[in-house]
Design an enzyme around this catalytic site. Structure first.
Site, PDB file in Angstrom:
ATOM      1  N   HIS A 135      35.597  44.918  36.713  1.00  0.00           N
ATOM      2  CA  HIS A 135      35.240  43.126  37.473  1.00  0.00           C
ATOM      3  C   HIS A 135      35.339  43.658  38.697  1.00  0.00           C
ATOM      4  O   HIS A 135      36.111  44.162  39.577  1.00  0.00           O
ATOM      5  CB  HIS A 135      36.274  41.816  36.887  1.00  0.00           C
ATOM      6  CG  HIS A 135      35.806  41.947  35.291  1.00  0.00           C
ATOM      7  ND1 HIS A 135      36.376  42.213  34.385  1.00  0.00           N
ATOM      8  CD2 HIS A 135      35.187  40.890  34.818  1.00  0.00           C
ATOM      9  CE1 HIS A 135      35.953  42.268  33.648  1.00  0.00           C
ATOM     10  NE2 HIS A 135      35.145  40.778  33.483  1.00  0.00           N
ATOM     11  N   LYS A 139      37.266  37.859  40.597  1.00  0.00           N
ATOM     12  CA  LYS A 139      38.360  37.746  39.728  1.00  0.00           C
ATOM     13  C   LYS A 139      40.072  36.635  39.524  1.00  0.00           C
ATOM     14  O   LYS A 139      39.956  37.939  40.138  1.00  0.00           O
ATOM     15  CB  LYS A 139      37.518  38.274  38.842  1.00  0.00           C
ATOM     16  CG  LYS A 139      38.063  38.187  37.325  1.00  0.00           C
ATOM     17  CD  LYS A 139      37.449  38.850  36.075  1.00  0.00           C
ATOM     18  CE  LYS A 139      37.843  38.662  34.533  1.00  0.00           C
ATOM     19  NZ  LYS A 139      37.297  37.309  34.455  1.00  0.00           N
TER      20      LYS A 139
HETATM   21  N1  LIG Z   1      32.550  33.644  28.902  1.00  0.00           N
HETATM   22  C1  LIG Z   1      31.410  34.879  30.332  1.00  0.00           C
HETATM   23  O1  LIG Z   1      30.444  35.225  29.544  1.00  0.00           O
HETATM   24  C2  LIG Z   1      31.270  34.746  32.058  1.00  0.00           C
HETATM   25  C3  LIG Z   1      32.638  33.478  32.185  1.00  0.00           C
HETATM   26  N2  LIG Z   1      32.968  33.835  33.377  1.00  0.00           N
HETATM   27  C4  LIG Z   1      34.041  32.581  33.793  1.00  0.00           C
HETATM   28  O2  LIG Z   1      33.759  31.740  34.359  1.00  0.00           O
HETATM   29  C5  LIG Z   1      34.382  31.405  35.437  1.00  0.00           C
HETATM   30  C6  LIG Z   1      34.084  31.498  36.634  1.00  0.00           C
HETATM   31  O3  LIG Z   1      33.598  32.098  37.435  1.00  0.00           O
HETATM   32  P1  LIG Z   1      32.410  32.542  38.159  1.00  0.00           P
HETATM   33  O4  LIG Z   1      31.262  32.307  38.701  1.00  0.00           O
HETATM   34  O5  LIG Z   1      32.437  34.484  38.951  1.00  0.00           O
HETATM   35  O6  LIG Z   1      33.819  32.391  39.850  1.00  0.00           O
HETATM   36  P2  LIG Z   1      33.482  31.276  40.921  1.00  0.00           P
HETATM   37  O7  LIG Z   1      34.482  31.140  42.214  1.00  0.00           O
HETATM   38  O8  LIG Z   1      32.119  32.083  41.833  1.00  0.00           O
HETATM   39  O9  LIG Z   1      32.881  29.828  40.687  1.00  0.00           O
HETATM   40  C7  LIG Z   1      33.326  29.086  40.228  1.00  0.00           C
HETATM   41  C8  LIG Z   1      33.106  27.475  40.316  1.00  0.00           C
HETATM   42  O10 LIG Z   1      33.906  26.547  40.091  1.00  0.00           O
HETATM   43  C9  LIG Z   1      33.995  25.341  41.350  1.00  0.00           C
HETATM   44  N3  LIG Z   1      35.111  24.433  40.768  1.00  0.00           N
HETATM   45  C10 LIG Z   1      36.368  25.583  40.460  1.00  0.00           C
HETATM   46  N4  LIG Z   1      36.800  23.585  39.818  1.00  0.00           N
HETATM   47  C11 LIG Z   1      35.675  22.622  39.545  1.00  0.00           C
HETATM   48  C12 LIG Z   1      35.880  22.054  39.467  1.00  0.00           C
HETATM   49  N5  LIG Z   1      37.439  21.196  38.857  1.00  0.00           N
HETATM   50  N6  LIG Z   1      34.290  21.439  39.179  1.00  0.00           N
HETATM   51  C13 LIG Z   1      34.118  21.743  39.739  1.00  0.00           C
HETATM   52  N7  LIG Z   1      33.732  22.886  39.701  1.00  0.00           N
HETATM   53  C14 LIG Z   1      34.796  23.764  40.483  1.00  0.00           C
HETATM   54  C15 LIG Z   1      34.154  26.341  42.457  1.00  0.00           C
HETATM   55  O11 LIG Z   1      34.421  25.919  43.693  1.00  0.00           O
HETATM   56  P3  LIG Z   1      35.239  26.480  44.428  1.00  0.00           P
HETATM   57  O12 LIG Z   1      34.624  27.926  45.643  1.00  0.00           O
HETATM   58  O13 LIG Z   1      35.392  25.569  45.671  1.00  0.00           O
HETATM   59  O14 LIG Z   1      36.356  27.336  43.947  1.00  0.00           O
HETATM   60  C16 LIG Z   1      32.985  27.621  42.144  1.00  0.00           C
HETATM   61  O15 LIG Z   1      32.539  26.799  43.404  1.00  0.00           O
HETATM   62  C17 LIG Z   1      35.456  32.624  34.767  1.00  0.00           C
HETATM   63  O16 LIG Z   1      36.761  32.162  34.493  1.00  0.00           O
HETATM   64  C18 LIG Z   1      35.194  33.330  35.205  1.00  0.00           C
HETATM   65  O17 LIG Z   1      35.728  34.446  34.221  1.00  0.00           O
HETATM   66  C19 LIG Z   1      32.450  34.690  34.388  1.00  0.00           C
HETATM   67  C20 LIG Z   1      31.071  35.396  33.828  1.00  0.00           C
HETATM   68  C21 LIG Z   1      31.043  35.512  32.353  1.00  0.00           C
HETATM   69  O1  LIG Z   2      35.024  36.566  35.606  1.00  0.00           O
HETATM   70  C1  LIG Z   2      33.822  37.313  35.697  1.00  0.00           C
HETATM   71  O2  LIG Z   2      32.989  38.019  35.976  1.00  0.00           O
HETATM   72  C2  LIG Z   2      33.635  37.316  33.945  1.00  0.00           C
HETATM   73  N1  LIG Z   2      34.256  36.524  33.044  1.00  0.00           N
HETATM   74  C3  LIG Z   2      34.484  36.757  31.895  1.00  0.00           C
HETATM   75  C4  LIG Z   2      35.828  37.645  31.571  1.00  0.00           C
HETATM   76  O3  LIG Z   2      36.755  37.585  32.051  1.00  0.00           O
HETATM   77  O4  LIG Z   2      36.110  38.309  30.281  1.00  0.00           O
HETATM   78  C5  LIG Z   2      33.333  37.710  31.450  1.00  0.00           C
HETATM   79  C6  LIG Z   2      33.111  39.338  31.804  1.00  0.00           C
HETATM   80  O5  LIG Z   2      33.522  39.297  31.969  1.00  0.00           O
HETATM   81  C7  LIG Z   2      32.577  38.580  33.423  1.00  0.00           C
END
Ligand SMILES: NC(=O)C1=CN([C@@H]2O[C@H](COP(=O)(O)OP(=O)(O)OC[C@H]3O[C@@H](n4cnc5c(N)ncnc54)[C@H](OP(=O)(O)O)[C@@H]3O)[C@@H](O)[C@H]2O)C=CC1
Ligand SMILES: O=C(O)C1=N[C@H](C(=O)O)C[C@H](O)C1
Length: 250
Positions: A135, A139
């Protein structure tokens, strides 16, 4: 027909910002709220959200879901960091709110869901199996939610088939050299600038290996799964863990 009223929590994040665009572009949905850190959760009720797409951080997801479930807002959750304890707490909230549904998808991409299914299918035929996930370095969690789930599914398939523990003659090792142990399956995590989300399942037996590899190259790959989850979760009360339950994988 009225449009599904959808909110995104974590709307400024890497996947959240893509989800905002996907919901806005969906003909059968209306984006009624887009929350970032510090925004009040009451915005969701004020906007009449039916579904909240939760894409924040393992430290934030529980508070957000507790609010949503208590207010009868269905959840589509991509945020990682799920433990047995967290799942039990969420189930307790859902039990107190029959009719409300939450989908937790360790991965919303079809390729990743298929990787897990293929790995589960192959697991019992090979003496050895290890998972490598790779990744981007921003992350927060390791191993990834997808790799943890993959390893759990592999381990369950091997248990069911009566497989012996994997061979491993290691007697001395630096900490972490053999990866994390997820139900007996070693899981290795790479964090590298330039990557998004990638996974290899390595299976080996006498004279042959099989590698199942999946690459997410852009966050758009998660969008069809998120939209499907939002459409289905409103008619699926309780906890659904894994997008595969909303796909006809045969
Ligand atoms: N299931 C799937 O297919 C996927 C899952 N993910 C997961 O999704 C999550 C987010 O990933 P990613 O987008 O890369 O992370 P990012 O850090 O880019 O985005 C997370 C966002 O959420 C905000 N945030 C944090 N806490 C809160 C809250 N309490 N209320 C509102 N907003 C909040 C953060 O703000 P701030 O920047 O201020 O911290 C940030 O803008 C991770 O756990 C990742 O593993 C990601 C991709 C695919
Ligand atoms: O943090 C990410 O980017 C992602 N998180 C998810 C995970 O922890 O499996 C899904 C995907 O891998 C992207």
């Amino acid at each position: 027909m009225s449009k599904l009223r959808v909110a995104v929590i974590g709307a400024q994040g890497r996947i959240g910002s893509e989800a905002v665009r996907a919901v806005e572009a969906a003909a059968d949905m209306e984006l009624v709220a887009a929350l970032g850190r510090g925004d009040k959760l009451e915005t969701l009720t004020g906007a009449g959200a039916q579904v909240a797409v939760e894409l924040t951080h393992p430290d934030s997801v529980m508070d957000n879901l507790e609010f949503c479930v208590a207010h009868g807002i269905h959840g589509v959750v991509g945020t990682t960091g799920w433990t047995e304890d967290r799942l039990a707490r969420l189930t307790g909230w859902l039990d107190a709110k029959p009719g409300t549904g939450v989908l937790i998808a360790p991965n919303f991409s079809i390729g990743a869901v298929l990787t897990m299914a293929f790995a589960q299918q192959a697991a019992r035929f090979f003496e050895s199996v290890e998972v490598v996930e790779l990744h981007h370095p921003n992350k927060a969690d390791a191993p990834s939610g997808t790799a943890t789930r993959t390893a759990q599914l592999i381990a369950a398939a091997r248990r069911e088939a009566g497989c012996a523990p994997q061979p491993d003659a290691t007697t001395t090792a630096l900490d972490g050299a053999r990866g994390a142990d997820v139900d007996g399956v070693p899981v290795h995590s790479v964090r590298l600038r330039g990557l998004l989300a990638h996974q290899e399942v390595l299976l080996g037996d006498t004279g042959e290996t099989l590698t199942i590899r999946h690459d997410s190259l852009h966050h758009s790959c998660f969008m069809p799964g998120i939209l499907l989850g939002a459409r289905r979760v409103v008619d699926t009360p309780g906890l659904t863990f894994g997008l595969e339950h909303f796909l006809d994988l045969g």
